[in-house]
Design a protein around this motif. Structure first.
Motif, PDB file in Angstrom:
ATOM      1  N   MET A   1     -13.688   2.853  -2.190  1.00 27.44           N
ATOM      2  CA  MET A   1     -13.814   2.683  -3.630  1.00 27.44           C
ATOM      3  C   MET A   1     -13.257   1.331  -4.053  1.00 27.44           C
ATOM      4  O   MET A   1     -12.508   0.699  -3.322  1.00 27.44           O
ATOM      5  N   GLU A   2     -13.645   0.875  -5.248  1.00 30.24           N
ATOM      6  CA  GLU A   2     -13.141  -0.384  -5.782  1.00 30.24           C
ATOM      7  C   GLU A   2     -12.043  -0.115  -6.804  1.00 30.24           C
ATOM      8  O   GLU A   2     -12.189   0.735  -7.683  1.00 30.24           O
ATOM      9  N   LEU A   3     -10.952  -0.829  -6.671  1.00 26.97           N
ATOM     10  CA  LEU A   3      -9.867  -0.734  -7.631  1.00 26.97           C
ATOM     11  C   LEU A   3      -9.599  -2.113  -8.219  1.00 26.97           C
ATOM     12  O   LEU A   3      -9.639  -3.121  -7.514  1.00 26.97           O
ATOM     13  N   ASP A   4      -9.337  -2.142  -9.514  1.00 25.02           N
ATOM     14  CA  ASP A   4      -8.983  -3.388 -10.166  1.00 25.02           C
ATOM     15  C   ASP A   4      -7.476  -3.578 -10.031  1.00 25.02           C
ATOM     16  O   ASP A   4      -6.694  -2.853 -10.645  1.00 25.02           O
ATOM     17  N   ASN A 191       0.183  10.185  -9.411  1.00 28.88           N
ATOM     18  CA  ASN A 191       0.537  11.183 -10.435  1.00 28.88           C
ATOM     19  C   ASN A 191       1.369  10.616 -11.579  1.00 28.88           C
ATOM     20  O   ASN A 191       1.426  11.222 -12.655  1.00 28.88           O
ATOM     21  N   ILE A 192       2.029   9.470 -11.363  1.00 28.82           N
ATOM     22  CA  ILE A 192       2.807   8.875 -12.458  1.00 28.82           C
ATOM     23  C   ILE A 192       2.037   7.733 -13.128  1.00 28.82           C
ATOM     24  O   ILE A 192       2.574   7.045 -13.991  1.00 28.82           O
ATOM     25  N   GLY A 193       0.804   7.509 -12.692  1.00 29.97           N
ATOM     26  CA  GLY A 193      -0.032   6.518 -13.360  1.00 29.97           C
ATOM     27  C   GLY A 193      -0.051   5.146 -12.735  1.00 29.97           C
ATOM     28  O   GLY A 193      -0.637   4.214 -13.297  1.00 29.97           O
ATOM     29  N   ALA A 194       0.568   4.992 -11.578  1.00 32.38           N
ATOM     30  CA  ALA A 194       0.527   3.710 -10.864  1.00 32.38           C
ATOM     31  C   ALA A 194      -0.612   3.747  -9.847  1.00 32.38           C
ATOM     32  O   ALA A 194      -1.373   4.716  -9.794  1.00 32.38           O
ATOM     33  N   GLN A 195      -0.721   2.711  -9.025  1.00 34.56           N
ATOM     34  CA  GLN A 195      -1.785   2.663  -8.028  1.00 34.56           C
ATOM     35  C   GLN A 195      -1.196   2.611  -6.622  1.00 34.56           C
ATOM     36  O   GLN A 195      -0.051   2.188  -6.429  1.00 34.56           O
ATOM     37  N   ALA A 196      -2.000   3.045  -5.642  1.00 32.01           N
ATOM     38  CA  ALA A 196      -1.493   3.139  -4.279  1.00 32.01           C
ATOM     39  C   ALA A 196      -2.572   2.779  -3.266  1.00 32.01           C
ATOM     40  O   ALA A 196      -3.763   2.969  -3.511  1.00 32.01           O
ATOM     41  N   ILE A 197      -2.124   2.254  -2.142  1.00 28.04           N
ATOM     42  CA  ILE A 197      -2.999   1.946  -1.017  1.00 28.04           C
ATOM     43  C   ILE A 197      -2.451   2.647   0.226  1.00 28.04           C
ATOM     44  O   ILE A 197      -1.254   2.548   0.534  1.00 28.04           O
ATOM     45  N   HIS A 198      -3.326   3.356   0.904  1.00 23.28           N
ATOM     46  CA  HIS A 198      -2.951   4.130   2.084  1.00 23.28           C
ATOM     47  C   HIS A 198      -3.306   3.342   3.347  1.00 23.28           C
ATOM     48  O   HIS A 198      -4.446   2.933   3.530  1.00 23.28           O
ATOM     49  N   VAL A 199      -2.300   3.145   4.210  1.00 20.24           N
ATOM     50  CA  VAL A 199      -2.521   2.492   5.502  1.00 20.24           C
ATOM     51  C   VAL A 199      -2.039   3.464   6.578  1.00 20.24           C
ATOM     52  O   VAL A 199      -0.859   3.446   6.943  1.00 20.24           O
ATOM     53  N   PRO A 200      -2.908   4.334   7.078  1.00 19.21           N
ATOM     54  CA  PRO A 200      -2.476   5.389   8.012  1.00 19.21           C
ATOM     55  C   PRO A 200      -1.893   4.826   9.303  1.00 19.21           C
ATOM     56  O   PRO A 200      -2.347   3.796   9.812  1.00 19.21           O
ATOM     57  N   PHE A 201      -0.885   5.525   9.815  1.00 23.42           N
ATOM     58  CA  PHE A 201      -0.341   5.253  11.144  1.00 23.42           C
ATOM     59  C   PHE A 201      -1.016   6.221  12.106  1.00 23.42           C
ATOM     60  O   PHE A 201      -1.562   7.239  11.692  1.00 23.42           O
ATOM     61  N   HIS A 202      -0.993   5.905  13.402  1.00 18.09           N
ATOM     62  CA  HIS A 202      -1.775   6.711  14.353  1.00 18.09           C
ATOM     63  C   HIS A 202      -1.213   8.114  14.571  1.00 18.09           C
ATOM     64  O   HIS A 202      -1.910   8.992  15.084  1.00 18.09           O
ATOM     65  N   ILE A 220      -7.197   3.356  -2.200  1.00 19.14           N
ATOM     66  CA  ILE A 220      -7.895   2.680  -1.112  1.00 19.14           C
ATOM     67  C   ILE A 220      -7.214   3.041   0.201  1.00 19.14           C
ATOM     68  O   ILE A 220      -5.986   3.093   0.284  1.00 19.14           O
ATOM     69  N   THR A 221      -7.999   3.293   1.241  1.00 19.29           N
ATOM     70  CA  THR A 221      -7.461   3.484   2.581  1.00 19.29           C
ATOM     71  C   THR A 221      -7.879   2.303   3.442  1.00 19.29           C
ATOM     72  O   THR A 221      -9.064   1.960   3.510  1.00 19.29           O
ATOM     73  N   LEU A 222      -6.889   1.677   4.081  1.00 20.46           N
ATOM     74  CA  LEU A 222      -7.144   0.496   4.902  1.00 20.46           C
ATOM     75  C   LEU A 222      -6.951   0.805   6.384  1.00 20.46           C
ATOM     76  O   LEU A 222      -6.189   1.707   6.745  1.00 20.46           O
ATOM     77  N   GLY A 223      -7.601   0.038   7.223  1.00 16.27           N
ATOM     78  CA  GLY A 223      -7.440   0.208   8.656  1.00 16.27           C
ATOM     79  C   GLY A 223      -6.195  -0.477   9.194  1.00 16.27           C
ATOM     80  O   GLY A 223      -5.658  -0.100  10.227  1.00 16.27           O
ATOM     81  N   SER A 224      -5.718  -1.491   8.474  1.00 17.90           N
ATOM     82  CA  SER A 224      -4.499  -2.200   8.861  1.00 17.90           C
ATOM     83  C   SER A 224      -3.911  -2.874   7.626  1.00 17.90           C
ATOM     84  O   SER A 224      -4.611  -3.091   6.623  1.00 17.90           O
ATOM     85  N   LEU A 225      -2.641  -3.225   7.720  1.00 14.50           N
ATOM     86  CA  LEU A 225      -1.983  -3.855   6.570  1.00 14.50           C
ATOM     87  C   LEU A 225      -2.604  -5.204   6.254  1.00 14.50           C
ATOM     88  O   LEU A 225      -2.642  -5.623   5.088  1.00 14.50           O
ATOM     89  N   LYS A 226      -3.147  -5.889   7.253  1.00 15.52           N
ATOM     90  CA  LYS A 226      -3.749  -7.200   7.017  1.00 15.52           C
ATOM     91  C   LYS A 226      -4.923  -7.140   6.056  1.00 15.52           C
ATOM     92  O   LYS A 226      -5.221  -8.109   5.359  1.00 15.52           O
ATOM     93  N   GLU A 227      -5.596  -5.995   6.009  1.00 17.71           N
ATOM     94  CA  GLU A 227      -6.734  -5.842   5.097  1.00 17.71           C
ATOM     95  C   GLU A 227      -6.296  -5.884   3.638  1.00 17.71           C
ATOM     96  O   GLU A 227      -7.125  -6.092   2.738  1.00 17.71           O
ATOM     97  N   LEU A 228      -5.001  -5.694   3.393  1.00 17.91           N
ATOM     98  CA  LEU A 228      -4.488  -5.749   2.020  1.00 17.91           C
ATOM     99  C   LEU A 228      -4.784  -7.087   1.360  1.00 17.91           C
ATOM    100  O   LEU A 228      -5.010  -7.156   0.147  1.00 17.91           O
ATOM    101  N   LEU A 229      -4.830  -8.139   2.139  1.00 17.34           N
ATOM    102  CA  LEU A 229      -5.067  -9.488   1.598  1.00 17.34           C
ATOM    103  C   LEU A 229      -6.476  -9.663   1.068  1.00 17.34           C
ATOM    104  O   LEU A 229      -6.747 -10.596   0.316  1.00 17.34           O
ATOM    105  N   HIS A 230      -7.388  -8.770   1.427  1.00 15.44           N
ATOM    106  CA  HIS A 230      -8.748  -8.827   0.871  1.00 15.44           C
ATOM    107  C   HIS A 230      -8.787  -8.346  -0.570  1.00 15.44           C
ATOM    108  O   HIS A 230      -9.743  -8.609  -1.297  1.00 15.44           O
ATOM    109  N   TYR A 231      -7.743  -7.633  -0.988  1.00 18.50           N
ATOM    110  CA  TYR A 231      -7.723  -7.027  -2.331  1.00 18.50           C
ATOM    111  C   TYR A 231      -6.772  -7.726  -3.271  1.00 18.50           C
ATOM    112  O   TYR A 231      -6.831  -7.518  -4.479  1.00 18.50           O
TER     113      TYR A 231
END
Length: 232
Positions: A1-4, A191-202, A220-231
């Motif tokens: 999904m896209e998040l602003d 639940n408190i109205g903020a935003q979150a990004i999920h980076v699962p561990f194995h 948003i769910t990312l495959g690695s923390l480095k993908e955070l820089l795309h957003y």
């Protein structure tokens, strides 16, 4: 999904299994613990009883390696009907100390991401566990210089997050949380109205697993923390 995320000013990072390896060491120690008690119970039974004891002790001991050590000792006593040998108790304590003494292994891309973000955002660490152990790991990690604030919480529920953000005078609408646990790092934040990004561990501790019906698609769910820089 896209998040602003254009309005984000403050980013919170979980520590264990988001910045550095943690759960892997617990799984390794659980294996060794089951081997120690093989004369008393099956591995599956030992695993079940240890987890039950951890859950029973959470309210008293909280999270972290020291709590885990105490739960192992109590489980060993119960599973052996108090016949466990002193040498085995000593080995359990030694296993816990080895966990505490582990080097801090940063996950891929962590410092690259923090370096890229530090001049644009206010970065904070929001983790739970034993205060002394988390301070030790942060110091060993060499990452302290990237963070404006570090908070070790007793738990990660909505009230814990809201209280901290209020204390730091952070608007929830300007806050983004990044972490590996849906239960602790994502759902309470949404639940408190903020935003979150999920980076699962194995691997995920059973206590942090949530059922599919508890998920939502507001993150948003990312495959690695480095993908955070795309957003950001």
């Amino acid at each position: 999904m896209e998040l602003d995320l254009s309005h984000i000013r403050v980013i919170g990072f979980d520590a264990d299994d988001t910045l550095w390896v943690n759960e892997t060491y617990f799984r390794e120690t659980e294996e060794k613990f089951a081997d120690l008690l093989e004369q008393y119970e099956t591995k599956n039974k030992v695993d079940q009883e240890l987890f039950r004891k951890e859950m029973e002790n959470l309210e008293l001991y909280g999270y972290g390696i020291k709590s885990f050590m105490l739960s192992m000792i109590e489980s060993a006593l119960e599973l052996s009907n108090n016949n466990i040998e002193q040498e085995t108790i000593h080995e359990i304590i030694t296993m816990g100390k080895r966990m505490i003494s582990k080097p801090v292994e940063l996950l891929d891309g962590v410092e690259e991401v923090l370096r890229a973000l530090e001049s644009k955002y206010r970065l904070i660490v929001l983790t739970k566990g034993d205060l002394l152990d988390q301070e030790r790991k942060l110091d060993k990690s060499g990452l302290s210089r990237y963070f404006h604030h570090v908070e070790v919480l007793s738990d990660k529920k909505e009230s814990n997050y809201q209280h901290l953000l209020d204390h730091l005078e952070v608007d929830v609408k300007e806050f983004l949380m990044v972490g590996n646990s849906l239960k602790s790092d994502v759902l309470p934040i949404l639940n408190i109205g903020a935003q979150a990004i999920h980076v699962p561990f194995h691997t995920t501790w059973a206590h942090e697993v949530v059922s599919p019906e508890d998920h939502n698609n507001d993150h948003i769910t990312l495959g690695s923390l480095k993908e955070l820089l795309h957003y950001l």
